[in-house]
Design a protein around this motif. Structure first.
Motif, short mmCIF file in Angstrom:
data_model
loop_
_atom_site.label_atom_id
_atom_site.label_comp_id
_atom_site.label_asym_id
_atom_site.label_seq_id
_atom_site.Cartn_x
_atom_site.Cartn_y
_atom_site.Cartn_z
N LEU A 216 -38.96 -48.48 -41.38
CA LEU A 216 -39.22 -48.21 -39.97
C LEU A 216 -38.30 -49.02 -39.07
N ARG A 217 -38.11 -50.29 -39.41
CA ARG A 217 -37.29 -51.17 -38.57
C ARG A 217 -35.82 -50.76 -38.60
N ILE A 218 -35.31 -50.41 -39.78
CA ILE A 218 -33.91 -49.99 -39.86
C ILE A 218 -33.68 -48.71 -39.06
N ALA A 219 -34.54 -47.71 -39.29
CA ALA A 219 -34.38 -46.42 -38.60
C ALA A 219 -34.49 -46.57 -37.09
N LEU A 220 -35.49 -47.34 -36.64
CA LEU A 220 -35.68 -47.50 -35.19
C LEU A 220 -34.61 -48.39 -34.56
N SER A 221 -34.04 -49.31 -35.32
CA SER A 221 -32.98 -50.14 -34.76
C SER A 221 -31.80 -49.26 -34.34
N PHE A 222 -31.45 -48.29 -35.19
CA PHE A 222 -30.39 -47.35 -34.84
C PHE A 222 -30.86 -46.39 -33.75
N GLY A 223 -32.03 -45.77 -33.95
CA GLY A 223 -32.50 -44.75 -33.02
C GLY A 223 -32.79 -45.29 -31.64
N ALA A 224 -33.35 -46.49 -31.55
CA ALA A 224 -33.72 -47.06 -30.25
C ALA A 224 -32.47 -47.44 -29.45
N VAL A 225 -31.48 -48.03 -30.11
CA VAL A 225 -30.24 -48.37 -29.41
C VAL A 225 -29.57 -47.11 -28.86
N ALA A 226 -29.52 -46.06 -29.70
CA ALA A 226 -28.92 -44.80 -29.25
C ALA A 226 -29.68 -44.20 -28.08
N ALA A 227 -31.02 -44.26 -28.14
CA ALA A 227 -31.84 -43.69 -27.06
C ALA A 227 -31.62 -44.43 -25.75
N LEU A 228 -31.41 -45.74 -25.81
CA LEU A 228 -31.17 -46.51 -24.59
C LEU A 228 -29.77 -46.28 -24.03
N LEU A 229 -28.81 -45.97 -24.89
CA LEU A 229 -27.45 -45.70 -24.43
C LEU A 229 -27.27 -44.26 -23.95
N GLN A 230 -28.15 -43.38 -24.40
CA GLN A 230 -27.98 -41.96 -24.10
C GLN A 230 -27.95 -41.64 -22.61
N PRO A 231 -28.77 -42.25 -21.75
CA PRO A 231 -28.67 -41.95 -20.31
C PRO A 231 -27.29 -42.26 -19.73
N ILE A 232 -26.64 -43.31 -20.23
CA ILE A 232 -25.28 -43.63 -19.76
C ILE A 232 -24.34 -42.50 -20.16
N SER A 233 -24.44 -42.07 -21.42
CA SER A 233 -23.62 -40.95 -21.89
C SER A 233 -23.91 -39.69 -21.09
N GLY A 234 -25.20 -39.45 -20.81
CA GLY A 234 -25.57 -38.27 -20.03
C GLY A 234 -24.98 -38.29 -18.64
N ASP A 235 -24.95 -39.46 -18.02
CA ASP A 235 -24.37 -39.58 -16.69
C ASP A 235 -22.87 -39.28 -16.70
N ILE A 236 -22.18 -39.79 -17.73
CA ILE A 236 -20.75 -39.51 -17.87
C ILE A 236 -20.52 -38.01 -18.06
N SER A 237 -21.34 -37.39 -18.90
CA SER A 237 -21.21 -35.95 -19.16
C SER A 237 -21.48 -35.13 -17.89
N ALA A 238 -22.52 -35.51 -17.14
CA ALA A 238 -22.87 -34.76 -15.93
C ALA A 238 -21.73 -34.82 -14.91
N LYS A 239 -21.13 -35.98 -14.74
CA LYS A 239 -20.02 -36.11 -13.78
C LYS A 239 -18.81 -35.30 -14.25
N ASP A 240 -18.59 -35.26 -15.56
CA ASP A 240 -17.49 -34.47 -16.11
C ASP A 240 -17.73 -32.98 -15.89
N ILE A 241 -18.95 -32.52 -16.15
CA ILE A 241 -19.28 -31.11 -15.96
C ILE A 241 -19.17 -30.72 -14.48
N ALA A 242 -19.57 -31.61 -13.60
CA ALA A 242 -19.49 -31.32 -12.16
C ALA A 242 -18.05 -31.04 -11.73
#
Length: 434
Positions: A216-242
């Motif tokens: 559980l700890r190994i899987a969530l360590s990867f998944g949780a970090v990615a989930a927290l970084l995803q909004p930053i990636s989403g913001d970059i993508s949204a500005k690019d699409i605009a």
């Protein structure tokens, strides 16, 4: 069902199936390598057991991903020959390199699976790392090809001809980085929460508690970090699409009328006939800021584009809302996980904590599918954005609906096989003793 609908339905089914198994196959090797590394450093047998258990899952998803990916390659030529005729020489390079990455991944996986007690222990571990790196490279290269469809580059389109082809420029088009980053983070988040959910369910049954806590700890360590970084990636993508695909942004937001200081819509039911959105929550000027970094910036609505160039609004908007909503929920769960790591005693022993992550098991993949719907449906009616319409790329061969039925049967069969194999693996973890 006409041929055009059948062809699009077949590609949607194939991509929707392949993307899940490809993402798991791309991410799981990193979980496996992390567990293996901890075994080599600590000597704890539970990490060895976990590594071997996860390696079986990696093998299953590699095989299924290879089969479904090969079928997709044939489908591109079968269903969209005009697209492949013109696009193949331009964006063929990332597909060729993806084939090389695939072969490296296959060789490394074979060495890892059959290399126990045959290689130097660190060389053996390194073959597992190569499986992850080559799988990640393979995913990035495929996304680069898809990004080219959204941001065509590396050629001049003159009088209906594709001239001055530059495959390097085509591969490194303006969209490849943002799409690749967003996709990689989505894959890690979805797989991390799914794997954690399986082990959370087994923890609730009080079987092999220490073993499943480590997993559980190994899987969530990867998944949780990615989930927290995803909004930053989403913001970059949204500005690019605009900037590059304003019609797609308008469909994502169900934004019909051009406006300065445009509001952000949360939820809502779009009505394309009246060009209104009912039951939505409006956040004043937020869309202008998110798209352009300026609260007063003008956001183009669908009124700025010919009606025949409008993407399907409702499905694009709903998929976007699902993706963002689940992304926000996973981000909250990621924060909860990190808070739990600081607490003594840990929340990992609490039923409510484990049930939350058990319920979250499918959410990442639902968001992943929704994101691909936004990418693909939001690009319509273009198969090559602004240059070739999807309908114009369709094969003239009749009877595509029968191909759709056949491929549906194949994918359903593969799904049953995968579920059977995974259920056996999970049952083995549940019934084995410490």
């Amino acid at each position: 069902m006409d041929d055009f609908l059948a062809a699009r339905s077949q590609m949607a089914l194939s991509l929707g199936f392949h993307i899940i198994f490809a993402c798991i196959g791309m991410v799981m090797p990193f979980f496996m390598a992390t567990s293996h590394y901890r075994y080599l450093k600590t000597g704890e047998k539970e990490y060895l057991q976990l590594t071997k258990a996860w390696s079986k899952g990696v093998a299953i998803f590699f095989v299924v991903g290879a089969v479904s990916g090969t079928m997709l390659s044939f489908e591109l030529g079968l269903l969209w020959p005009k697209f492949m005729e013109h696009a193949g020489p331009i964006f063929g390079m990332p597909f060729s390199l993806e084939g090389t990455a695939f072969f490296i991944e296959a060789i490394a996986l074979g060495l890892f699976l059959y290399g126990w007690n045959k290689f130097n222990k660190w060389l053996h571990w390194f073959t597992g790392v190569i499986v992850g790196i080559s799988g990640l490279a393979s995913g990035i290269l495929v996304v680069a090809a898809n990004a080219w469809m959204n941001s065509p580059a590396g050629f001049d389109y003159i009088n209906g001809e594709y001239l001055n082809i530059d495959p390097i420029a085509a591969m490194f088009n303006e969209a490849w980085f943002t799409q690749a980053l967003h996709m990689i983070l989505a894959a890690f988040a979805a797989t991390g929460f799914a794997v954690a959910g399986v082990h959370a369910g087994l923890l609730l049954k009080k079987t092999k508690v220490s073993f499943h806590k480590k997993a559980l700890r190994i899987a969530l360590s990867f998944g949780a970090v990615a989930a927290l970084l995803q909004p930053i990636s989403g913001d970059i993508s949204a500005k690019d699409i605009a900037q590059r695909q304003p019609a797609k942004l308008a469909a994502m937001e169900a934004f019909f009328v051009t406006e300065k200081g445009a509001p952000l819509l949360i939820g809502g039911i779009p009505d394309e006939e009246t060009q209104t959105v009912n039951y939505a929550l409006h956040i004043p000027k937020a869309l202008s800021f998110l798209a352009f970094g300026d609260f007063e910036a003008e956001v183009k609505g669908l009124d700025q584009f010919p009606k025949e160039d409008h993407p399907p609004v409702a499905i694009t908007h709903y998929a976007f809302q699902v993706m963002v909503g689940i992304g926000g929920l996973l981000m909250l769960l990621a924060l909860l996980f990190f808070i739990s790591r600081w607490k003594k005693p840990l929340w990992e022993d609490k039923k409510w904590f484990l049930r939350l992550f058990l319920l979250a098991t499918p959410l990442g993949f639902i968001a992943l599918e929704a994101g691909w719907i936004v990418t693909e449906v939001g690009r319509q009616p273009w198969i090559i954005y602004g240059i070739m319409r999807t309908r114009d790329a369709l094969t003239p061969m009749p009877g595509i609906q029968y191909s759709f039925y056949l491929f549906t049967a194949v994918y359903l069969s593969l799904s049953v096989v995968v579920l059977f194999l995974l259920s056996r693996q999970i049952k083995a973890l549940e019934t084995s003793t410490d």
